[in-house]
Design an enzyme around this catalytic site. Structure first.
Site, PDB file in Angstrom:
ATOM      1  N   HIS A  71       0.469 -77.272  -2.848  1.00 55.14           N
ATOM      2  CA  HIS A  71      -0.306 -78.485  -3.131  1.00 55.14           C
ATOM      3  C   HIS A  71      -0.566 -78.620  -4.630  1.00 55.14           C
ATOM      4  CE1 HIS A  71      -1.580 -77.698   1.155  1.00 55.14           C
ATOM      5  NE2 HIS A  71      -1.212 -78.956   1.235  1.00 55.14           N
ATOM      6  N   ALA A  88      -6.608 -76.931   3.535  1.00 51.90           N
ATOM      7  CA  ALA A  88      -6.033 -75.579   3.550  1.00 51.90           C
ATOM      8  C   ALA A  88      -5.077 -75.451   2.380  1.00 51.90           C
ATOM      9  CB  ALA A  88      -5.356 -75.287   4.883  1.00 51.90           C
ATOM     10  N   LEU A  89      -5.565 -75.788   1.202  1.00 54.50           N
ATOM     11  CA  LEU A  89      -4.711 -75.946   0.030  1.00 54.50           C
ATOM     12  C   LEU A  89      -4.135 -74.618  -0.455  1.00 54.50           C
ATOM     13  CD1 LEU A  89      -6.821 -78.552  -1.989  1.00 54.50           C
ATOM     14  CD2 LEU A  89      -5.031 -78.954  -0.283  1.00 54.50           C
TER      15      LEU A  89
END
Length: 279
Positions: A37, A32-33
């Site tokens: 990130h 679920a970047l």
């Protein structure tokens, strides 16, 4: 960018990089970047010649089955985002059989740091984190790994674990990335309803106001009490709100430049965490 799903294939590639004298940078994620990130990946600029990002939703760090089941997943979208950076050599996406084969029976525990703050009301969470991160360090053979300060307790725990176990990896802390309204970026934010998303912006605002009160001479206890009431009135369930020393996370009765304010608060079933330094 290669997508690798087995630890054997990853070990072969990492070993070849090591023989070539390459420096391996690593960013562990649960997918679920988002831009937060990517900031971890970017933080490795000039520090690593090869970069690995892992995606693995780690079941043993969830003490709530529903939370694990509803954790956002989307490997194809995540892979596309990583490719666009042009910086990632490998996306490592093992399944549960690769990480925890039949008979797996080991846990790593970091005493002291695991039973406060998030660890206090999420029993076993940090054992799960420490165990999976150790395995990922060994599987990737990382020389340097980036961790965000948003989960500051996790960062402290990983640093302690690496030092205690003599793991040959440097830990790179990366400042929290925030939305324009101050909300710390998190994969869990995707689960907020539009109304909850508006409410969520009050969390960092309340923390900032609490720290400002302390700087203006209001006692720590009174500042925390006011902040708790503010959050409750805004619809949050406050799991904890505490001032701690940044180095060892010991309780801090007096605010100072070495202290940080920590919070975990839920909107409905969605738990949000944040922290801010006093100075």
């Amino acid at each position: 960018m290669q997508i690798i799903k087995t630890k054997a294939e990853l070990a072969a590639l990492s070993s070849s990089w090591q023989k070539e004298g390459q420096t391996i940078g690593f960013v562990p994620t649960m997918g679920a970047l988002h831009a937060g990130h990517l900031s971890l990946i970017n933080a490795l600029d000039g520090k690593a010649s090869r970069r690995i990002v892992s995606i693995f939703v780690n079941p043993i760090q969830f003490n709530n089955t529903s939370d694990f089941q509803h954790y956002p997943r989307g490997l194809e979208d995540d892979a596309s985002l990583l490719r666009k950076t042009g910086k990632v050599d490998v996306l490592y996406a093992p399944d549960e059989s690769q990480m925890y084969p039949p008979g797996f029976a080991t846990r790593i525990s970091v005493s002291g740091l695991d039973n406060m703050l998030c660890g206090r009301d999420r029993p076993g969470h940090f054992d799960g984190v420490a165990t999976v991160v150790t395995k990922l360090f060994l599987q990737t053979r990382a020389n340097i790994a980036a961790f965000g300060e948003k989960d500051y307790q996790q960062l402290c725990l990983i640093k302690r674990m690496v030092q205690d176990l003599d793991l040959p990896v440097d830990i790179l802390p990366v400042p929290t990335l925030r939305e324009t309204d101050g909300l710390a970026l998190s994969s869990r934010n995707r689960r907020l309803t539009p109304e909850q998303r508006q409410q969520a912006a009050l969390l960092p605002q309340a923390l900032a106001a609490c720290l400002a009160a302390m700087k203006n001479g209001t006692s720590v206890e009174s500042s925390l009490d006011t902040c708790r009431e503010t959050l409750k009135k805004a619809g949050f369930y406050v799991h904890y709100l505490e001032l701690r020393h940044a180095e060892n996370l010991a309780p801090a009765p007096i605010a100072g430049k070495d202290t940080r304010l920590f919070v975990a608060a839920s909107l409905g079933s969605i738990r949000l965490i944040d922290n801010m330094p006093f100075a």
